[in-house]
Design a protein around this motif. Structure first.
Motif, PDB file in Angstrom:
ATOM      1  N   TYR A 115       0.854  -1.189   0.000  1.00 21.50           N
ATOM      2  CA  TYR A 115       0.000   0.000   0.000  1.00 21.50           C
ATOM      3  C   TYR A 115       0.891   1.240   0.000  1.00 21.50           C
ATOM      4  CZ  TYR A 115      -3.838   2.999   1.620  1.00 21.50           C
ATOM      5  OH  TYR A 115      -4.806   3.968   1.733  1.00 21.50           O
ATOM      6  N   GLU A 122      -2.911   4.099  -3.005  1.00 17.55           N
ATOM      7  CA  GLU A 122      -4.197   4.237  -2.332  1.00 17.55           C
ATOM      8  C   GLU A 122      -5.222   4.860  -3.273  1.00 17.55           C
ATOM      9  OE1 GLU A 122      -4.377   7.049   0.941  1.00 17.55           O
ATOM     10  OE2 GLU A 122      -2.850   8.280   0.000  1.00 17.55           O
ATOM     11  N   GLU A 164      -4.680  -1.649  -4.914  1.00 16.22           N
ATOM     12  CA  GLU A 164      -4.369  -2.130  -3.571  1.00 16.22           C
ATOM     13  C   GLU A 164      -5.489  -3.006  -2.994  1.00 16.22           C
ATOM     14  OE1 GLU A 164      -6.853   1.490  -2.580  1.00 16.22           O
ATOM     15  OE2 GLU A 164      -5.788   0.666  -4.278  1.00 16.22           O
ATOM     16  N   LYS A 184      -1.629  -3.003   6.399  1.00 12.51           N
ATOM     17  CA  LYS A 184      -1.089  -2.233   5.272  1.00 12.51           C
ATOM     18  C   LYS A 184       0.416  -2.110   5.464  1.00 12.51           C
ATOM     19  CE  LYS A 184      -5.232   0.538   4.568  1.00 12.51           C
ATOM     20  NZ  LYS A 184      -5.767   1.907   4.598  1.00 12.51           N
TER      21      LYS A 184
END
Length: 192
Positions: A55, A75, A80, A97
């Motif tokens: 991420y 993001e 993701e 993450k």
């Protein structure tokens, strides 16, 4: 819940596992159904399920995205997102993450595992030579028992995949087949 074992699925995300993803490898499509099978078996045994997601923040500096590396898992891009085939369950599964290859570095993965009294960490996902290897090393250095499910990891080169699995088996943890995993889970061998 099985008090000693958790399943960690590493980076089975759109950008890695979907043909339209930014860093797609066909091998990831091949392992998706096998990983889902392992998830389902682990759910039947009340094993904690954790998804590690590569991420990156969209506008802010991230060292990993420099030096000519392919941009991925930004993001809000959808890259993701966990592959829906894996059946993520918001009510029971954790998401970690991560911004580096090692799923432990800069995340709360270790805290989640300690809070659940986990010792054995089953590991599936992509890339064996990068994020899987780094995560196995992270688990090893934190005194967990990393167990890689052989048919449920992949990278873009089968020789590289085999070399890293051999190194993991020799130095860092265990590499087992799905059949061996099911036998251990069904026999209660991963309860201690």
């Amino acid at each position: 819940m099985n008090k000693k074992t958790a399943l960690l699925i590493v980076d089975m995300l759109f950008d890695f596992a979907h043909p339209d993803g930014k860093v797609f490898y066909p091998q990831n499509q091949e392992i998706l159904p096998r990983i889902r099978e392992v998830i389902d078996h682990c759910r039947e045994k009340n094993i904690l399920i954790i998804f590690a997601k590569h991420y990156h923040r969209k506008y802010l500096f991230d060292k990993e995205l420099g030096s000519g590396r392919r941009i991925n898992c930004l993001e809000g891009s959808g890259g993701e997102d966990i592959m829906p085939e894996l059946g993520y369950q918001e009510e029971t599964d954790y998401i970690v993450k991560k911004r580096r290859y090692n799923s432990f570095l800069g995340t709360d993965l270790d805290l989640i595992l300690r809070e659940h009294d986990i010792r054995n960490l089953l590991i599936c996902g992509t890339k064996t030579n990068c994020c899987i290897r780094a995560t196995v090393e992270g688990a090893y250095h934190l005194d967990y028992n990393p167990i890689v499910v052989k048919e449920c990891v992949a990278t873009n080169d089968e020789v590289v995949n085999k070399v890293h699995l051999a190194d993991i088996e020799k130095y860092l943890g265990s590499v087992i087949t799905m059949k061996e995993l099911y036998e251990k889970l069904d026999g209660g061998e991963l309860d201690d």
